[in-house]
Enzyme design. Structure first.
Site, PDB file in Angstrom:
ATOM      1  CD  GLU A  79      -3.927  -4.188   3.394  1.00 14.81           C
ATOM      2  OE1 GLU A  79      -3.395  -3.515   2.652  1.00 14.81           O
ATOM      3  OE2 GLU A  79      -4.423  -5.252   3.060  1.00 14.81           O
TER       4      GLU A  79
ATOM      5  NE  ARG B 135      -0.868  -1.054   4.871  1.00 21.63           N
ATOM      6  CZ  ARG B 135      -0.481  -2.122   5.134  1.00 21.63           C
ATOM      7  NH1 ARG B 135      -0.390  -3.282   4.279  1.00 21.63           N
ATOM      8  NH2 ARG B 135       0.024  -2.201   6.467  1.00 21.63           N
TER       9      ARG B 135
END
Ligand code: G6Q
Length: 558
Positions: A368, A282
């Site tokens: 996340e 990410r």
């Protein structure tokens, strides 16, 4: 896969690594201050002096925060919170290669966190020279490849140039890159187009492939692990489509993967690029994960501008004074709203159609990273970690969910993102204002309306106010400002993780469902191999769920 260097220095980030949020004196202080937060509805609360002074600037962005429920006492306590938790000190250690992706005393990931090194490439010395040298090496390979495409040295079997590129990847290998490409489509090279396939839903691939001339298409398969179910499945599906069209996939397919991964097989690809172990999915948009596609679609010079903007914001994030560090200040304001004023969600509302997928990227980057329940020592958290992130571009959202933000029972802090000028510069004066002015006026009006509210004798028409927001404003959404915005949010997320004493760099929470799905598929495959197979189990969701529940009960999921 490549392992972290893990020297003693890189691990020794004490005392900050184990400092609990609720043990900090600023935590108690902020708790006290939260009993009477600044009243934005009071007469004169939004004075010109306040609006002027509650503003900070970096890398092309102004952060306006007069519409937050903070005063001098709260800002001073937030400054102490930053110092006591060592937020900036840890950020610097991260940039220098500290092994921050770990949980002490338990089996965990055990890695450096070096996405910033991908753009720490412009000065004479990088804070993480080895990682920046790796990044530069890959960028040089990419520059050569793009130049060869440009010069017509790399063409398809018929001698024609490639016009389209399909990126296959999911999660971090899709969201950030896709958000960047859509944000910067105004800058794309004429005649080139980029497309994305992420979902294992076969209709995702089918819809993209149906509109393409495969002969002129490159496919960039992006997977750090080289083993993600969705990406491997889609790669095979698309390879088959190429083969069926009489094309040699190996001459059209590019790879971005980790060194030594199952996908690290250059013979299968026209070119292979690498991402490194210290870059989390990410956080990988400025590595080769985003760079190959952005270089193809926008050109190498624009890619460099994205990296320059990100690097400028990374540098601004090293500033210890919270009033001069937008990423840190945004992180602290978020903590004030979430942990002390009890707001559970955060709406990110870009007033820019080009940022249509940016909130989706931030949902991953933030949730996340900070959707965690244990400290970096594995202890249950006694405080809230990351908020729920959501949002859509304005002004569209105003005609949808803003009702709840203005008058609902939940207080939803908002972060507005806007630009003074449009990307294309194609605008029109209608009733003496341009569309861009209408867009920005709406953004500012929302921030003010949420803050000050409006009394009314009719309770249904009353606006309570005191709904906090912040405004991020830049001149224009360019490759440079986009890079800066991306880095600003990456830094915000890691600052919050440092202060909450959680590991913002792993994602154990996605494992259980993934493993169970794999078991279930093995079960289906076994049934299909059975000569008496009738296709019932996978066709009947009830039976499939029963089979999965049986596996869970028997502990067969992991
Ligand atoms: C991000 C996560 C995750 C990852 C995808 C794709 O931080 O690790 O979203 O990016 O699961 O993984 P691969 O790149 O390994 O296919």
């Amino acid at each position: 896969m490549e392992q972290p260097a893990g020297t003693r220095d890189q691990r020794d980030v004490s005392p900050y690594f184990s400092r609990d949020f609720n043990g900090l004196s600023a935590w108690a202080e902020l708790g006290e201050l939260a009993r009477a937060p600044y009243d934005l509805t009071a007469s004169g609360a939004l004075s010109p002096t306040r609006i002027r002074s509650y503003r900070t600037q970096a890398a092309g962005f102004d952060l306006l925060y007069s519409t937050q429920r903070v005063d001098e006492a709260v800002l001073a306590a937030l400054q102490r919170l930053a110092e006591e938790s060592g937020a900036v000190a840890q950020f610097l250690l991260m940039k220098k290669g500290a092994v921050l992706n770990r949980i002490e005393g338990y089996a965990s990931e055990d890695r450096q966190v070096l996405h910033t090194a991908c753009r720490d490439i412009f000065g004479p010395v990088s804070l993480a020279p080895e990682a920046s040298a790796q990044a530069k090496g890959e960028l040089e390979k990419l520059a050569d490849f793009l130049a060869a495409l440009e010069a017509g040295d790399i063409v398809n079997a018929a001698g024609e140039p490639f016009t389209d590129l399909v990126q296959i990847g999911i999660g971090g290998s899709d969201l950030g890159p896709r958000a960047l490409y859509l944000a910067l489509a105004a800058y794309k090279i004429p005649g080139r187009r980029v497309h994305f396939i992420s979902n294992v839903d076969p209709d995702d691939a089918a819809a993209i492939l149906s509109g393409l001339d495969l002969a002129k298409t490159l496919v960039n398969v992006v997977s750090k692990s080289g083993s993600t179910l969705e990406t491997m499945t889609n790669e095979e599906l698309v390879r088959k489509a190429f083969a069926e069209a009489g094309l040699e996939p190996n001459l059209h397919f590019l790879a971005v993967t980790g060194k030594g991964s199952p996908m690290d097989n250059p013979a299968r690809y026209l070119r292979s690029f690498y991402m490194f172990d210290s870059i989390g999915g990410r956080y990988s948009a400025t590595s080769m994960v985003g760079a190959v596609m952005l270089g193809f679609g926008l050109g190498y010079a624009h890619l460099m501008d994205i990296l320059r903007g990100a690097n400028a914001m990374d540098l601004a994030a090293e500033e210890p004074d919270i009033r001069c560090n937008p990423a840190l200040l945004l992180a602290l304001l978020g903590i004030w709203n979430h942990n002390f004023l009890g707001c559970e969600t955060l709406a990110i509302l870009p007033y820019s159609q080009a940022l249509v997928r940016f909130t989706a990227h931030l949902q991953q980057c933030d949730m996340e990273s900070n959707g965690k329940s244990v400290t970096r020592q594995g202890k249950p958290l006694a405080w809230e970690s990351g908020p729920i992130i959501w949002g859509e571009p304005g002004t569209n959202g105003q005609h949808a969910f803003y009702q709840l933000i203005h008058q609902g029972t939940a207080i939803v802090p908002a972060e507005f993102i806007g630009f003074r000028t449009s990307q294309y510069g194609r605008d029109l004066l209608i009733e003496q204002t341009t569309s861009q002015e209408k867009l920005v006026a709406n953004l500012l009006a929302q921030a003010l309306a949420l803050a000050t509210g409006q009394p009314n004798e009719n309770p249904n028409r009353r606006f309570a106010g005191n709904r906090p927001s912040a405004v991020l404003l830049a001149d224009r959404l360019t490759p440079y400002t986009m890079g800066a915005l991306l880095a600003l949010y990456e830094a915000k997320v890691v600052f919050q993780g440092f202060i909450w004493n959680i590991n913002s760099f792993d994602q154990e929470g996605v494992q259980l469902g993934k493993k169970l799905a794999t078991r279930l598929l093995t079960h289906y495959a076994g049934q299909r191999r059975d000569p008496g197979y009738s296709g019932e189990a996978s066709d009947d969701p009830g039976r499939a769920l029963l089979a999965a529940a049986g596996m869970l009960a028997k502990g067969e999921s992991g």
